[in-house]
Design a protein around this motif. Structure first.
Motif, mmCIF file in Angstrom:
data_model
loop_
_atom_site.group_PDB
_atom_site.id
_atom_site.type_symbol
_atom_site.label_atom_id
_atom_site.label_comp_id
_atom_site.label_asym_id
_atom_site.label_seq_id
_atom_site.Cartn_x
_atom_site.Cartn_y
_atom_site.Cartn_z
ATOM 1 N N SER A 156 5.570 98.837 94.476
ATOM 2 C CA SER A 156 5.408 99.770 95.091
ATOM 3 C C SER A 156 3.794 100.128 94.755
ATOM 4 O O SER A 156 3.419 100.191 93.530
ATOM 5 C CB SER A 156 6.370 100.951 94.676
ATOM 6 O OG SER A 156 6.452 101.337 93.401
ATOM 7 N N VAL A 157 3.003 100.814 95.411
ATOM 8 C CA VAL A 157 1.876 101.448 95.510
ATOM 9 C C VAL A 157 1.499 102.838 95.879
ATOM 10 O O VAL A 157 2.331 103.168 96.620
ATOM 11 C CB VAL A 157 0.621 100.510 96.039
ATOM 12 C CG1 VAL A 157 0.786 99.137 95.541
ATOM 13 C CG2 VAL A 157 0.825 100.444 97.615
ATOM 14 N N SER A 158 0.640 103.485 95.258
ATOM 15 C CA SER A 158 0.819 104.893 95.492
ATOM 16 C C SER A 158 -0.743 105.732 95.456
ATOM 17 O O SER A 158 -1.673 105.067 95.048
ATOM 18 C CB SER A 158 1.247 105.489 94.126
ATOM 19 O OG SER A 158 1.210 106.968 94.340
ATOM 20 N N ASP A 159 -0.821 106.791 95.799
ATOM 21 C CA ASP A 159 -1.928 107.578 95.929
ATOM 22 C C ASP A 159 -2.529 107.895 94.435
ATOM 23 O O ASP A 159 -3.662 108.241 94.206
ATOM 24 C CB ASP A 159 -1.994 109.025 96.751
ATOM 25 C CG ASP A 159 -2.365 109.029 97.966
ATOM 26 O OD1 ASP A 159 -3.132 108.204 98.645
ATOM 27 O OD2 ASP A 159 -1.947 109.880 98.960
ATOM 28 N N ASP A 160 -1.589 107.824 93.436
ATOM 29 C CA ASP A 160 -1.768 107.980 92.051
ATOM 30 C C ASP A 160 -2.538 106.814 91.484
ATOM 31 O O ASP A 160 -2.813 106.873 89.999
ATOM 32 C CB ASP A 160 -0.564 108.429 91.135
ATOM 33 C CG ASP A 160 0.328 107.148 91.152
ATOM 34 O OD1 ASP A 160 0.015 106.100 91.424
ATOM 35 O OD2 ASP A 160 1.618 107.303 90.582
ATOM 36 N N LYS A 161 -3.102 105.763 92.501
ATOM 37 C CA LYS A 161 -3.723 104.511 91.751
ATOM 38 C C LYS A 161 -3.018 103.661 90.982
ATOM 39 O O LYS A 161 -3.691 102.528 90.637
ATOM 40 C CB LYS A 161 -5.123 104.867 90.933
ATOM 41 C CG LYS A 161 -5.966 106.082 91.484
ATOM 42 C CD LYS A 161 -7.018 106.587 90.563
ATOM 43 C CE LYS A 161 -7.452 107.760 90.999
ATOM 44 N NZ LYS A 161 -8.991 108.185 90.115
ATOM 45 N N SER A 162 -1.793 103.756 90.946
ATOM 46 C CA SER A 162 -0.764 102.738 90.240
ATOM 47 C C SER A 162 -0.066 101.930 90.809
ATOM 48 O O SER A 162 0.047 102.230 92.132
ATOM 49 C CB SER A 162 0.079 103.672 89.124
ATOM 50 O OG SER A 162 0.891 104.148 89.889
ATOM 51 N N ILE A 163 0.342 100.780 90.247
ATOM 52 C CA ILE A 163 1.336 99.830 90.970
ATOM 53 C C ILE A 163 2.398 99.717 90.006
ATOM 54 O O ILE A 163 2.424 99.741 88.718
ATOM 55 C CB ILE A 163 0.575 98.394 90.878
ATOM 56 C CG1 ILE A 163 -0.692 98.333 91.556
ATOM 57 C CG2 ILE A 163 1.734 97.524 91.698
ATOM 58 C CD1 ILE A 163 -1.329 97.102 91.365
ATOM 59 N N SER A 164 3.663 99.719 90.722
ATOM 60 C CA SER A 164 4.855 99.498 89.794
ATOM 61 C C SER A 164 5.692 98.350 90.472
ATOM 62 O O SER A 164 5.691 97.982 91.476
ATOM 63 C CB SER A 164 5.776 100.834 89.958
ATOM 64 O OG SER A 164 5.518 101.876 88.997
ATOM 65 N N LEU A 165 6.088 97.709 89.314
ATOM 66 C CA LEU A 165 6.991 96.230 89.667
ATOM 67 C C LEU A 165 8.367 96.658 89.250
ATOM 68 O O LEU A 165 8.700 97.085 88.022
ATOM 69 C CB LEU A 165 6.241 95.260 88.924
ATOM 70 C CG LEU A 165 7.077 93.769 89.369
ATOM 71 C CD1 LEU A 165 6.729 93.471 90.550
ATOM 72 C CD2 LEU A 165 6.423 92.763 88.284
ATOM 73 N N TYR A 166 9.403 96.247 89.970
ATOM 74 C CA TYR A 166 10.679 96.408 89.536
ATOM 75 C C TYR A 166 11.607 95.252 89.694
ATOM 76 O O TYR A 166 11.134 94.531 90.652
ATOM 77 C CB TYR A 166 11.405 97.433 90.541
ATOM 78 C CG TYR A 166 10.584 98.732 90.906
ATOM 79 C CD1 TYR A 166 10.878 99.801 90.103
ATOM 80 C CD2 TYR A 166 9.458 98.716 91.993
ATOM 81 C CE1 TYR A 166 10.054 101.136 90.328
ATOM 82 C CE2 TYR A 166 8.924 99.858 92.230
ATOM 83 C CZ TYR A 166 9.207 100.979 91.459
ATOM 84 O OH TYR A 166 8.528 102.267 91.734
ATOM 85 N N ASP A 167 12.652 94.983 88.840
ATOM 86 C CA ASP A 167 13.568 93.995 89.061
ATOM 87 C C ASP A 167 14.571 94.407 90.040
ATOM 88 O O ASP A 167 14.961 95.438 90.237
ATOM 89 C CB ASP A 167 14.197 93.756 87.873
ATOM 90 C CG ASP A 167 15.293 92.508 87.965
ATOM 91 O OD1 ASP A 167 15.010 91.346 88.429
ATOM 92 O OD2 ASP A 167 16.473 92.874 87.933
ATOM 93 N N TYR A 168 14.823 93.506 91.132
ATOM 94 C CA TYR A 168 15.819 93.727 92.076
ATOM 95 C C TYR A 168 16.880 92.755 91.845
ATOM 96 O O TYR A 168 16.862 91.683 92.173
ATOM 97 C CB TYR A 168 15.485 93.560 93.540
ATOM 98 C CG TYR A 168 16.460 93.433 94.488
ATOM 99 C CD1 TYR A 168 17.018 94.477 94.939
ATOM 100 C CD2 TYR A 168 16.890 92.394 95.433
ATOM 101 C CE1 TYR A 168 18.171 94.588 95.964
ATOM 102 C CE2 TYR A 168 17.827 92.260 96.067
ATOM 103 C CZ TYR A 168 18.389 93.361 96.523
ATOM 104 O OH TYR A 168 19.351 93.427 97.569
ATOM 105 N N SER A 169 17.922 93.332 91.592
ATOM 106 C CA SER A 169 19.250 92.473 91.481
ATOM 107 C C SER A 169 20.540 93.128 91.983
ATOM 108 O O SER A 169 20.525 94.233 92.336
ATOM 109 C CB SER A 169 19.643 92.169 89.973
ATOM 110 O OG SER A 169 19.922 93.343 89.387
#
Length: 322
Positions: free
Chosen positions: A309-322
């Motif tokens: 996911s990406v955001s206006d807060d300038k960050s990227i988050s990565l999640y495990d999907y299971s």
């Protein structure tokens, strides 16, 4: 099904991050995450570590969309500078530069075979199709106004047909696009023919995605805070999912077809179980609106599911999907 936070990169870009996609694995490398930002760059990240591989420059205004070819070798980025840059993912060399008048490319997607690049045409109320072997425009799909009762539209309301989003069916035969007025238009690509509108939203449709396993099943995300499931062939609204407290800016479907993820201006990412049509998890990693969510495609030696996911807060988050 669940999401587990793996990593968040703060200040991944110098400005808001508006676009995210995955370049599929090739014979020589695993998948890469591509992000596009208002800082005018596209950045490429290693799949699980979110380590920056390289930064692509070439645009002179913010990047609003990134799209990756299904073979993973090339990608395209569009910017409010009126250009689409097509580039080699591994060498960053420019393959083609496609010119589009101001605000004529808002979102792009390659078809499943990689032979056509579709671009949602913004203020032109159309979708342009480029042949990826020649990079020539092969069709312009114009969106007709919905028929029926009500006041006739005037020229002043033409902006309501501003095209924001585009999606391909898994067999590449259908193309759907979402507009500022909430309508979704479905086209027969081979005949370059408009088929019908899908109705139910009354605010901008920011994001669309077809199921990978059902060529009729289409998901939409709208500023009305709802996510819709449509039978895109039968013109029927199958279900409406609510839970976000503000605009839904992005939707993507999991590779197993069992779930969707959404990003919203309420700063959250939600995971939805399609069998119950209910949100099963809410992630609050971001401190500003979430412009994009993207599941990693299967392939390579990757065994685990991933969502970015990406955001206006300038960050990227990565999640495990299971």
């Amino acid at each position: 099904m669940k999401l587990g936070g793996i990593k968040t990169v703060e200040n991944a870009h110098d400005d808001s991050v508006w676009a995210v996609t995955w370049a599929p694995a090739t014979q020589t490398r695993p998948p890469l995450l591509l992000t596009g930002s208002i800082d005018e760059t596209v950045r490429l990240w290693k799949s699980d570590e979110l380590v920056l591989e390289r930064t692509n420059t070439g645009h002179c205004l913010g990047v609003v969309s990134v799209a990756a070819h299904p073979l993973g070798s090339i990608a395209a980025s569009s910017s409010i500078d009126s250009f689409v840059r097509v580039f080699d993912v591994d060498s960053n060399s420019t393959i083609a530069t496609l010119e589009a008048p101001p605000s004529e490319v808002w979102q792009m997607r390659f078809d499943p075979k990689g032979t056509i690049l579709a671009a949602a045409g913004g203020g032109s109320a159309s979708v342009k199709l480029w042949d990826t072997s020649t990079w020539e425009v092969i069709a312009t799909l114009s969106i007709p106004r919905p028929e029926g009762p009500g006041p006739k539209p005037t020229d002043k309301s033409g902006s309501k047909k501003f095209v924001l989003s585009v999606a391909w069916s898994s067999d590449g035969k259908r193309l759907a696009c979402g507009s500022m007025d909430g309508t979704i238009s479905v086209f027969d690509v081979a005949r370059a023919k408009f088929l019908h509108h899908l109705e139910g939203h009354f605010m901008p449709v920011r994001s669309l995605v077809y199921s990978p396993y059902d060529t009729r099943l289409l998901f939409s995300a709208s500023d009305d805070a709802h996510v819709h499931m449509y039978d895109a062939e039968g013109k029927g609204l199958i279900g409406s999912m609510s839970g976000h407290s503000s605009w839904v800016l992005s939707v993507d479907v999991s590779p197993d077809g069992a779930a969707i993820a959404t990003g919203s201006s309420d700063k959250t990412v939600r995971l939805w179980d399609l069998s119950t049509r209910a949100a099963v998890q809410t992630m609050s990693n971001h401190s500003d609106q979430v412009w994009g969510v993207a599941f990693r495609p299967p392939g390579g030696d990757m065994r685990s599911g991933r969502l970015a996911s990406v955001s206006d807060d300038k960050s990227i988050s990565l999640y495990d999907y299971s």
